[in-house]
Design a protein around this motif. Sequence first.
Motif, short mmCIF file in Angstrom:
data_model
loop_
_atom_site.label_atom_id
_atom_site.label_comp_id
_atom_site.label_asym_id
_atom_site.label_seq_id
_atom_site.Cartn_x
_atom_site.Cartn_y
_atom_site.Cartn_z
N PHE A 76 47.07 57.32 45.74
CA PHE A 76 48.11 58.13 45.10
C PHE A 76 48.48 57.60 43.72
N GLN A 77 48.23 56.31 43.45
CA GLN A 77 48.44 55.82 42.09
C GLN A 77 47.41 56.43 41.14
N GLU A 78 46.17 56.55 41.62
CA GLU A 78 45.13 57.19 40.81
C GLU A 78 45.48 58.65 40.53
N ILE A 79 46.02 59.34 41.53
CA ILE A 79 46.40 60.73 41.36
C ILE A 79 47.54 60.85 40.34
N GLU A 80 48.49 59.93 40.41
CA GLU A 80 49.61 59.98 39.46
C GLU A 80 49.13 59.69 38.04
N ARG A 81 48.21 58.75 37.89
CA ARG A 81 47.67 58.46 36.55
C ARG A 81 46.89 59.67 36.02
N SER A 82 46.15 60.31 36.90
CA SER A 82 45.40 61.50 36.50
C SER A 82 46.35 62.60 36.04
N GLN A 83 47.48 62.74 36.74
CA GLN A 83 48.46 63.74 36.34
C GLN A 83 48.98 63.45 34.94
N ALA A 84 49.29 62.19 34.65
CA ALA A 84 49.80 61.83 33.33
C ALA A 84 48.78 62.14 32.24
N GLU A 85 47.50 61.85 32.51
CA GLU A 85 46.45 62.14 31.53
C GLU A 85 46.33 63.65 31.30
N ASP A 86 46.46 64.42 32.36
CA ASP A 86 46.38 65.87 32.23
C ASP A 86 47.55 66.42 31.41
N ILE A 87 48.72 65.83 31.60
CA ILE A 87 49.90 66.26 30.83
C ILE A 87 49.70 65.96 29.35
N LYS A 88 49.20 64.77 29.04
CA LYS A 88 48.96 64.41 27.64
C LYS A 88 47.90 65.33 27.03
N PHE A 108 60.45 62.30 32.94
CA PHE A 108 60.36 61.74 34.28
C PHE A 108 59.89 60.29 34.21
N ASP A 109 60.13 59.55 35.28
CA ASP A 109 59.71 58.16 35.40
C ASP A 109 58.59 58.06 36.42
N PRO A 110 57.82 56.96 36.39
CA PRO A 110 56.76 56.78 37.38
C PRO A 110 57.30 56.83 38.80
N ILE A 111 56.49 57.34 39.71
CA ILE A 111 56.90 57.41 41.12
C ILE A 111 56.18 56.36 41.95
N PHE A 112 54.86 56.31 41.83
CA PHE A 112 54.07 55.36 42.62
C PHE A 112 53.62 54.14 41.82
N VAL A 113 53.31 54.32 40.56
CA VAL A 113 52.83 53.21 39.75
C VAL A 113 54.02 52.45 39.18
N GLU A 114 53.77 51.22 38.79
CA GLU A 114 54.86 50.39 38.30
C GLU A 114 55.06 50.54 36.79
N GLU A 115 53.96 50.73 36.06
CA GLU A 115 54.06 50.80 34.61
C GLU A 115 54.34 52.22 34.16
N PRO A 116 55.06 52.39 33.05
CA PRO A 116 55.29 53.74 32.51
C PRO A 116 53.96 54.37 32.09
#
Length: 274
Positions: A142-154, A9-17
């Motif tokens: 929501f950018q913070e939430i998206e970053r948190s999701q990525a950290e949880d996935i890793k 998947f690609d970022p939704i709210f944040v600009e950086e991968p």
Amino acid sequence: MLPTTEPPFDPIFVEEPLLIPNYKETIISKVGLPFYADVDRPDEAPADERERTIDLAERILRAGGVRTGFGHHEEVRTSMESWAPDADEECDADPGYWRSSVLLMSPQEMNFGQLDGEPKVRYKKAKTVLAWAADCIDTDVFQEIERSQAEDIKQAWRDAAEAELTQREIEQFAEDPPEALDGWTRLDANHDAVKVAYVADNHGTPSVAAVFEDADSELEALEFTLEEWQENDGNPREARLNRYCVTTDGDGAYAQLRSHLLTFEVEPMEPLEV
């Protein structure tokens, strides 16, 4: 050379991968496995863009309170219903299901952040929640939430890779027990029931930890005092146990023994002392 598969998947709210290409293989190799190792996808890691979108929407619904600016879930419903275009109103950005998705969402779905329905329905609800969030919630939230999701996935992949590495080490330990491990020294047992045994000074008490066959021919892992072990001629079926060997690393007696040996800070014993 690492494979060139892109993230699912690609970022939704944040600009950086948020996840680099081959992030799974990179994580797997960093824990000590070959990058091509077969590690089962953890349940916490979305399988594809659809699952990831649903998970992100559910996280936003669960955030609530001060983070999103909505102190009560009824406020979320009110905000969504006033935000979504009317059913007969044309809106360039509306894919045609926002209004119906809002009306289909139950209070329970909003209260607990658990979208119901078939995958296609859940995905439309999730896309609706994300569209609403983009218009009605502060960007940094929501950018913070998206970053948190990525950290949880890793972290989920890291945990899964470490669990796979541990399982391989347990299997290697069972197949070929080392002569010494973390202060424990392998003991030449003189009883047919004993598969492998180790000896060490465990907090002032000379001790033997062993895997052996019990009276029912089941493998068991226990620790004994060296004195009790010697008094029973190295027969673990007769010796009184000192403590059980337990583990959270895996199942089976060898997993229990290995975990036991790695848990206690012991002093090595010279073979002649045994």
